[in-house]
Design an enzyme around this catalytic site. Structure first.
Site, PDB file in Angstrom:
ATOM      1  N   GLY A  46      45.008  48.974  37.064  1.00 14.94           N
ATOM      2  CA  GLY A  46      44.343  48.755  35.786  1.00 14.94           C
ATOM      3  C   GLY A  46      42.881  49.159  35.844  1.00 14.94           C
ATOM      4  O   GLY A  46      42.296  49.251  36.928  1.00 14.94           O
ATOM      5  N   GLN A  51      34.079  49.233  33.568  1.00 15.47           N
ATOM      6  CA  GLN A  51      34.121  49.841  34.912  1.00 15.47           C
ATOM      7  C   GLN A  51      33.752  51.319  34.893  1.00 15.47           C
ATOM      8  O   GLN A  51      33.497  51.904  35.945  1.00 15.47           O
ATOM      9  CB  GLN A  51      35.515  49.675  35.530  1.00 15.47           C
ATOM     10  CG  GLN A  51      35.864  48.236  35.855  1.00 15.47           C
ATOM     11  CD  GLN A  51      37.228  48.155  36.507  1.00 15.47           C
ATOM     12  OE1 GLN A  51      38.243  48.159  35.818  1.00 15.47           O
ATOM     13  NE2 GLN A  51      37.265  48.096  37.820  1.00 15.47           N
ATOM     14  N   CYS A  90      40.196  44.949  43.257  1.00 13.40           N
ATOM     15  CA  CYS A  90      39.635  45.568  42.061  1.00 13.40           C
ATOM     16  C   CYS A  90      38.973  46.880  42.473  1.00 13.40           C
ATOM     17  O   CYS A  90      38.323  46.936  43.517  1.00 13.40           O
ATOM     18  CB  CYS A  90      38.597  44.630  41.443  1.00 13.40           C
ATOM     19  SG  CYS A  90      37.750  45.296  39.997  1.00 13.40           S
ATOM     20  N   LEU A  91      39.146  47.910  41.645  1.00 13.12           N
ATOM     21  CA  LEU A  91      38.543  49.209  41.966  1.00 13.12           C
ATOM     22  C   LEU A  91      37.016  49.131  42.033  1.00 13.12           C
ATOM     23  O   LEU A  91      36.386  49.978  42.664  1.00 13.12           O
ATOM     24  CB  LEU A  91      38.976  50.262  40.934  1.00 13.12           C
ATOM     25  CG  LEU A  91      40.474  50.605  40.916  1.00 13.12           C
ATOM     26  CD1 LEU A  91      40.783  51.559  39.774  1.00 13.12           C
ATOM     27  CD2 LEU A  91      40.913  51.212  42.247  1.00 13.12           C
ATOM     28  N   HIS A 132      43.567  40.126  34.594  1.00 16.39           N
ATOM     29  CA  HIS A 132      42.445  40.712  35.345  1.00 16.39           C
ATOM     30  C   HIS A 132      41.616  41.648  34.457  1.00 16.39           C
ATOM     31  O   HIS A 132      40.384  41.559  34.427  1.00 16.39           O
ATOM     32  CB  HIS A 132      43.014  41.462  36.562  1.00 16.39           C
ATOM     33  CG  HIS A 132      42.016  42.203  37.393  1.00 16.39           C
ATOM     34  ND1 HIS A 132      41.804  41.941  38.731  1.00 16.39           N
ATOM     35  CD2 HIS A 132      41.165  43.227  37.095  1.00 16.39           C
ATOM     36  CE1 HIS A 132      40.872  42.750  39.202  1.00 16.39           C
ATOM     37  NE2 HIS A 132      40.472  43.557  38.232  1.00 16.39           N
ATOM     38  N   GLU A 133      42.302  42.544  33.726  1.00 16.14           N
ATOM     39  CA  GLU A 133      41.572  43.544  32.923  1.00 16.14           C
ATOM     40  C   GLU A 133      40.875  42.901  31.730  1.00 16.14           C
ATOM     41  O   GLU A 133      39.753  43.283  31.378  1.00 16.14           O
ATOM     42  CB  GLU A 133      42.514  44.663  32.462  1.00 16.14           C
ATOM     43  CG  GLU A 133      43.158  45.463  33.597  1.00 16.14           C
ATOM     44  CD  GLU A 133      42.191  45.943  34.658  1.00 16.14           C
ATOM     45  OE1 GLU A 133      41.020  46.256  34.346  1.00 16.14           O
ATOM     46  OE2 GLU A 133      42.588  45.985  35.834  1.00 16.14           O
ATOM     47  N   HIS A 136      37.656  41.417  32.690  1.00 18.91           N
ATOM     48  CA  HIS A 136      36.564  42.404  32.782  1.00 18.91           C
ATOM     49  C   HIS A 136      35.814  42.524  31.452  1.00 18.91           C
ATOM     50  O   HIS A 136      34.600  42.738  31.434  1.00 18.91           O
ATOM     51  CB  HIS A 136      37.123  43.801  33.120  1.00 18.91           C
ATOM     52  CG  HIS A 136      37.240  44.095  34.584  1.00 18.91           C
ATOM     53  ND1 HIS A 136      36.162  44.090  35.437  1.00 18.91           N
ATOM     54  CD2 HIS A 136      38.316  44.433  35.341  1.00 18.91           C
ATOM     55  CE1 HIS A 136      36.573  44.405  36.663  1.00 18.91           C
ATOM     56  NE2 HIS A 136      37.872  44.620  36.638  1.00 18.91           N
TER      57      HIS A 136
HETATM   58 CO    CO Z   1      39.142  45.101  38.200  1.00 15.94          CO
END
Ligand code: CO
Length: 153
Positions: A46, A51, A90-91, A132-133, A136
Site C-alpha cells: 500500500g 508518502q 512501511c515503505l 495502515h493506509e 497515513h
Molecule cells: Co505505510
C-alpha cells in the site's frame, strides 16, 4: 507515468492530516498512476499520498489478489470488527518491523477516480492494509500502532 520518491520517517509531511480530494480531474489520475507505478517498483502492499509528498486523502492498496490495485479517495472505515496482531512495516520506515494491533474485518467507503462512491469489505491482510493506509491520511505511522517491535538479527 513516473516513479515518485517515497518520503521517509522523520519528514514532517508524514505527520500531517490530509485534506479531502475535491476535484476528480486529470491531475488526480496522474498522481494515482504515478503512485501505482511507485508501489509496484517498491514491491509494497500500500501507498498513501503523503508518502509521495501530497497532503490529500488518497491511498492505494494491492495485496496481490484478484482485486489488483484498489484506489481509495477520501476513504473512511465505516465498520470494523475483531482484531489481529500482524507483522507490519512501511515503505517510509525501511528496516523497521513490528507486530501491530489491527481490526480483523473492515468495511471502507471511498470514492473511485471518477468520483463514484463505493464500499469494500476486507479481512486479514487487506483489512490491515486499509487501516495502515488510512492512518497515513491522518498523519499516523504504523510505529504508533506497534505493540512489539521486531529486532533485526
Ligand atoms: Co505505510
Amino acid at each position: 507515468m513516473a516513479i515518485r520518491e517515497i518520503v521517509k520517517q522523520g519528514d514532517e509531511v508524514l505527520n500531517k492530516k490530509c485534506r479531502p480530494v475535491e476535484k476528480f480531474d486529470s491531475k488526480l489520475w496522474k498522481l494515482l498512476d504515478d503512485m501505482k507505478e511507485t508501489l509496484a517498483d517498491a514491491n509494497g502492499v500500500g501507498l498513501a499520498a503523503p508518502q509521495v509528498g501530497f497532503l490529500r486523502r488518497i491511498c492505494i492498496v494491492d495485496v496481490g489478489d484478484e482485486d489488483g490495485v484498489i484506489e481509495l479517495i477520501n476513504p473512511e472505515i465505516i465498520k470494523q470488527s475483531g482484531s489481529q496482531r500482524p507483522q507490519e512495516g512501511c515503505l517510509s520506515c525501511p528496516g523497521v518491523w513490528g507486530y501491530t494491533e489491527r481490526p480483523m474485518n473492515v468495511t471502507v467507503r471511498a470514492y473511485d477516480r471518477n468520483g463514484n462512491v463505493f464500499e469494500k469489505d476486507a479481512t486479514e491482510l487487506k483489512a490491515q492494509a486499509f487501516s495502515h493506509e488510512i492512518d497515513h491520511l491522518d498523519g499516523i505511522l504504523f510505529t504508533e500502532k506497534v505493540v512489539e517491535f521486531i529486532e533485526e538479527e
